[in-house]
Motif scaffolding. Sequence first.
Motif, PDB file in Angstrom:
ATOM      1  N   ALA A  64       0.864  -1.177   0.000  1.00  0.00           N
ATOM      2  CA  ALA A  64       0.000   0.000   0.000  1.00  0.00           C
ATOM      3  C   ALA A  64       0.897   1.223   0.000  1.00  0.00           C
ATOM      4  O   ALA A  64       1.814   1.328   0.831  1.00  0.00           O
ATOM      5  N   ILE A  65       0.676   2.139  -0.924  1.00  0.00           N
ATOM      6  CA  ILE A  65       1.456   3.377  -0.993  1.00  0.00           C
ATOM      7  C   ILE A  65       0.589   4.511  -0.474  1.00  0.00           C
ATOM      8  O   ILE A  65      -0.515   4.741  -0.988  1.00  0.00           O
ATOM      9  N   PHE A  66       1.071   5.219   0.541  1.00  0.00           N
ATOM     10  CA  PHE A  66       0.357   6.343   1.138  1.00  0.00           C
ATOM     11  C   PHE A  66       0.943   7.650   0.613  1.00  0.00           C
ATOM     12  O   PHE A  66       2.160   7.873   0.685  1.00  0.00           O
ATOM     13  N   ILE A  67       0.075   8.528   0.115  1.00  0.00           N
ATOM     14  CA  ILE A  67       0.500   9.855  -0.353  1.00  0.00           C
ATOM     15  C   ILE A  67      -0.426  10.899   0.265  1.00  0.00           C
ATOM     16  O   ILE A  67      -1.549  11.100  -0.210  1.00  0.00           O
ATOM     17  N   PRO A  68      -0.020  11.568   1.338  1.00  0.00           N
ATOM     18  CA  PRO A  68      -0.830  12.649   1.910  1.00  0.00           C
ATOM     19  C   PRO A  68      -0.657  13.917   1.075  1.00  0.00           C
ATOM     20  O   PRO A  68       0.452  14.235   0.643  1.00  0.00           O
ATOM     21  N   ALA A  69      -1.738  14.641   0.838  1.00  0.00           N
ATOM     22  CA  ALA A  69      -1.649  15.810  -0.050  1.00  0.00           C
ATOM     23  C   ALA A  69      -2.566  16.925   0.441  1.00  0.00           C
ATOM     24  O   ALA A  69      -3.771  16.716   0.598  1.00  0.00           O
ATOM     25  N   TRP A  70      -1.997  18.070   0.646  1.00  0.00           N
ATOM     26  CA  TRP A  70      -2.769  19.285   0.925  1.00  0.00           C
ATOM     27  C   TRP A  70      -2.275  20.378  -0.018  1.00  0.00           C
ATOM     28  O   TRP A  70      -1.089  20.697  -0.055  1.00  0.00           O
ATOM     29  N   ASP A  71      -3.186  20.933  -0.835  1.00  0.00           N
ATOM     30  CA  ASP A  71      -2.857  22.024  -1.747  1.00  0.00           C
ATOM     31  C   ASP A  71      -1.717  21.633  -2.689  1.00  0.00           C
ATOM     32  O   ASP A  71      -0.754  22.370  -2.871  1.00  0.00           O
ATOM     33  N   GLU A  72      -1.813  20.459  -3.292  1.00  0.00           N
ATOM     34  CA  GLU A  72      -0.774  19.947  -4.192  1.00  0.00           C
ATOM     35  C   GLU A  72      -1.273  19.814  -5.628  1.00  0.00           C
ATOM     36  O   GLU A  72      -0.762  18.992  -6.389  1.00  0.00           O
ATOM     37  N   SER A  73      -2.262  20.608  -6.021  1.00  0.00           N
ATOM     38  CA  SER A  73      -2.844  20.467  -7.359  1.00  0.00           C
ATOM     39  C   SER A  73      -1.825  20.695  -8.463  1.00  0.00           C
ATOM     40  O   SER A  73      -1.973  20.165  -9.568  1.00  0.00           O
ATOM     41  N   ALA A  74      -0.777  21.456  -8.194  1.00  0.00           N
ATOM     42  CA  ALA A  74       0.219  21.747  -9.232  1.00  0.00           C
ATOM     43  C   ALA A  74       1.072  20.535  -9.575  1.00  0.00           C
ATOM     44  O   ALA A  74       1.657  20.484 -10.659  1.00  0.00           O
ATOM     45  N   VAL A  75       1.164  19.554  -8.656  1.00  0.00           N
ATOM     46  CA  VAL A  75       2.097  18.444  -8.883  1.00  0.00           C
ATOM     47  C   VAL A  75       1.457  17.062  -8.785  1.00  0.00           C
ATOM     48  O   VAL A  75       1.952  16.102  -9.384  1.00  0.00           O
ATOM     49  N   ILE A  76       0.360  16.915  -8.035  1.00  0.00           N
ATOM     50  CA  ILE A  76      -0.125  15.587  -7.687  1.00  0.00           C
ATOM     51  C   ILE A  76      -0.595  14.788  -8.903  1.00  0.00           C
ATOM     52  O   ILE A  76      -0.370  13.576  -8.992  1.00  0.00           O
ATOM     53  N   GLY A  77      -1.204  15.454  -9.894  1.00  0.00           N
ATOM     54  CA  GLY A  77      -1.659  14.733 -11.076  1.00  0.00           C
ATOM     55  C   GLY A  77      -0.504  14.147 -11.862  1.00  0.00           C
ATOM     56  O   GLY A  77      -0.505  12.961 -12.221  1.00  0.00           O
ATOM     57  N   ALA A  78       0.523  14.976 -12.134  1.00  0.00           N
ATOM     58  CA  ALA A  78       1.688  14.499 -12.880  1.00  0.00           C
ATOM     59  C   ALA A  78       2.434  13.423 -12.107  1.00  0.00           C
ATOM     60  O   ALA A  78       2.912  12.436 -12.677  1.00  0.00           O
ATOM     61  N   MET A  79       2.526  13.592 -10.792  1.00  0.00           N
ATOM     62  CA  MET A  79       3.228  12.605  -9.978  1.00  0.00           C
ATOM     63  C   MET A  79       2.532  11.257 -10.036  1.00  0.00           C
ATOM     64  O   MET A  79       3.165  10.207 -10.211  1.00  0.00           O
ATOM     65  N   LEU A  80       1.195  11.256  -9.889  1.00  0.00           N
ATOM     66  CA  LEU A  80       0.455   9.997  -9.889  1.00  0.00           C
ATOM     67  C   LEU A  80       0.520   9.308 -11.244  1.00  0.00           C
ATOM     68  O   LEU A  80       0.649   8.069 -11.323  1.00  0.00           O
ATOM     69  N   ARG A  81       0.415  10.078 -12.324  1.00  0.00           N
ATOM     70  CA  ARG A  81       0.479   9.456 -13.649  1.00  0.00           C
ATOM     71  C   ARG A  81       1.829   8.783 -13.865  1.00  0.00           C
ATOM     72  O   ARG A  81       1.898   7.663 -14.397  1.00  0.00           O
ATOM     73  N   ARG A  82       2.897   9.443 -13.460  1.00  0.00           N
ATOM     74  CA  ARG A  82       4.218   8.838 -13.630  1.00  0.00           C
ATOM     75  C   ARG A  82       4.384   7.626 -12.717  1.00  0.00           C
ATOM     76  O   ARG A  82       4.919   6.589 -13.130  1.00  0.00           O
ATOM     77  N   ALA A 151      -4.452  -8.941   4.195  1.00  0.00           N
ATOM     78  CA  ALA A 151      -3.693  -7.806   4.723  1.00  0.00           C
ATOM     79  C   ALA A 151      -2.537  -7.453   3.789  1.00  0.00           C
ATOM     80  O   ALA A 151      -1.987  -8.318   3.089  1.00  0.00           O
ATOM     81  N   PHE A 152      -2.192  -6.191   3.781  1.00  0.00           N
ATOM     82  CA  PHE A 152      -1.003  -5.755   3.061  1.00  0.00           C
ATOM     83  C   PHE A 152       0.243  -6.193   3.818  1.00  0.00           C
ATOM     84  O   PHE A 152       0.225  -6.343   5.050  1.00  0.00           O
ATOM     85  N   ALA A 153       1.335  -6.365   3.098  1.00  0.00           N
ATOM     86  CA  ALA A 153       2.607  -6.732   3.732  1.00  0.00           C
ATOM     87  C   ALA A 153       3.337  -5.508   4.262  1.00  0.00           C
ATOM     88  O   ALA A 153       4.036  -5.590   5.274  1.00  0.00           O
ATOM     89  N   ALA A 154       3.168  -4.370   3.579  1.00  0.00           N
ATOM     90  CA  ALA A 154       3.920  -3.183   3.972  1.00  0.00           C
ATOM     91  C   ALA A 154       3.223  -1.937   3.466  1.00  0.00           C
ATOM     92  O   ALA A 154       2.442  -1.989   2.501  1.00  0.00           O
ATOM     93  N   ILE A 155       3.519  -0.843   4.131  1.00  0.00           N
ATOM     94  CA  ILE A 155       3.016   0.481   3.733  1.00  0.00           C
ATOM     95  C   ILE A 155       4.208   1.324   3.318  1.00  0.00           C
ATOM     96  O   ILE A 155       5.203   1.434   4.056  1.00  0.00           O
ATOM     97  N   VAL A 156       4.119   1.906   2.143  1.00  0.00           N
ATOM     98  CA  VAL A 156       5.190   2.745   1.597  1.00  0.00           C
ATOM     99  C   VAL A 156       4.743   4.202   1.645  1.00  0.00           C
ATOM    100  O   VAL A 156       3.633   4.520   1.209  1.00  0.00           O
TER     101      VAL A 156
END
Length: 453
Positions: A64-82, A151-156
């Motif tokens: 499971a990959i955790f990505i917390p985001a507040w006010d990240e509209s400038a980068v979060i879309g490009a980051m997730l696509r990559r 269950a997941f094995a790990a959280i990233v």
Amino acid sequence: MTAADLLPIWHVALGEALLLVAMLVAINGLDDLAIDLLWLRMPAAARAGRLPPAPELGPAPAFAIFIPAWDESAVIGAMLRRLLAGLDWPDVRVFVGLYRNDPAGIAAVMSVADPRLHVVIGPAPGPTTKADCLNGLWQALLADEAARGRAFAAIVLHDAEDVVHAGELAVFARHLPGHAMVQLPVIPLPDERSPLISGHYIDEFAESHAKDLLVRQWLGAGLPSAGVGTAFCRHMLGRIAAQRGGLPFDADSLTEDYELGQRLHALGGRGVLVWEQVGGAPVATAEHFPADFEAAVRQKARWLVGIALAGWDRLGWQGGLAQRWMLLRDRKAPLMALVTLAAYVLLLLLVLDTALRMAWPAAAQMPKVASGPLLPLLWINWLLLCWRLLWRAWFTWRLHGITEALLASPRAAVGNFINAAAALRALRRYAAALRAGQPPAWDKTVHRFPGAA
């Protein structure tokens, strides 16, 4: 009282101040030198961050990959696509934490269509703290595990500006058995617009992740998480959550990643930093760091509040000798940043003292300040400074080449001023939080992502 009468006072005050600062600088320099010498004594594999050969892979673990985001509209879309385009893993789920009062961020994430993506919008308006957002992702993970019966094995952990290496999950899968945490190196991306301010992170991370943290690991001290490119054993996080009323991350902490690494160590879990290469390049997390002075000060002040100030209160001084030494190294950072600033001020005062002696016969008759037993101490500090700059340049050269290495020395001076300003800001923020009786808020910086608008 005439100006001539003030000369002895000036001479004594300048000499005493110089002696005090020189002694503190020497103690800090010898402390850093001890880390250098320990690194040289380490086996070659440990110096390189290579772990013993891992057993053959069984079934691919679920991540499971955790990505917390507040006010990240400038980068979060490009980051997730990559990120999603590069994920070649049979069982992985990406949990993104958002806030209901961040419509631009929500829209940016919703524009990414991928069945592996799970959007979690918290009930409270943002910003809260990064740890609070992560706790919301933890609760979503528990619901996901219950729904699918596995269950997941790990959280990233990753941030919205991270350039994630496509091979990181394979590295985590090889080294998580027997370890509570696996940390990958963090490599700042060069920024042509800010070769000094953004660039000084290049030198700091090169030395820290290729030497200092490896020495901690070798000594058996707790390894702090960098908060990105880190995989945590699901079972160990569950143990911490059970101790904390069901939530593994402390919502009152500004550096929940650092604290989590220390808490895992206190529970007997071992964290490791792993350097592996694919195609001649390290498997690491890359990202842009702040490019202007104010943003860099704001980011580093948050680190200092969470690690050196609040961390002292929250974690205490538990552990053996090596662990306490590493905690001391973490917590001396604000003091040494201010001592370094004082050293620059004293250098200017020494120049002024020299000018006075040249222009004023009465001043020329006074003994020189930098004389007697103080002189050998100043020479020791000079040699330690040259050693430190050479080592920093060498570690930068190993990762980034000769051009960046040549900039390491001037960037060290820039970094000293940033660290001093961050220490002053951290002290003000922490004092204000103590007066208010509540933890500081999430003081995030504006992020960049390669190729994002």
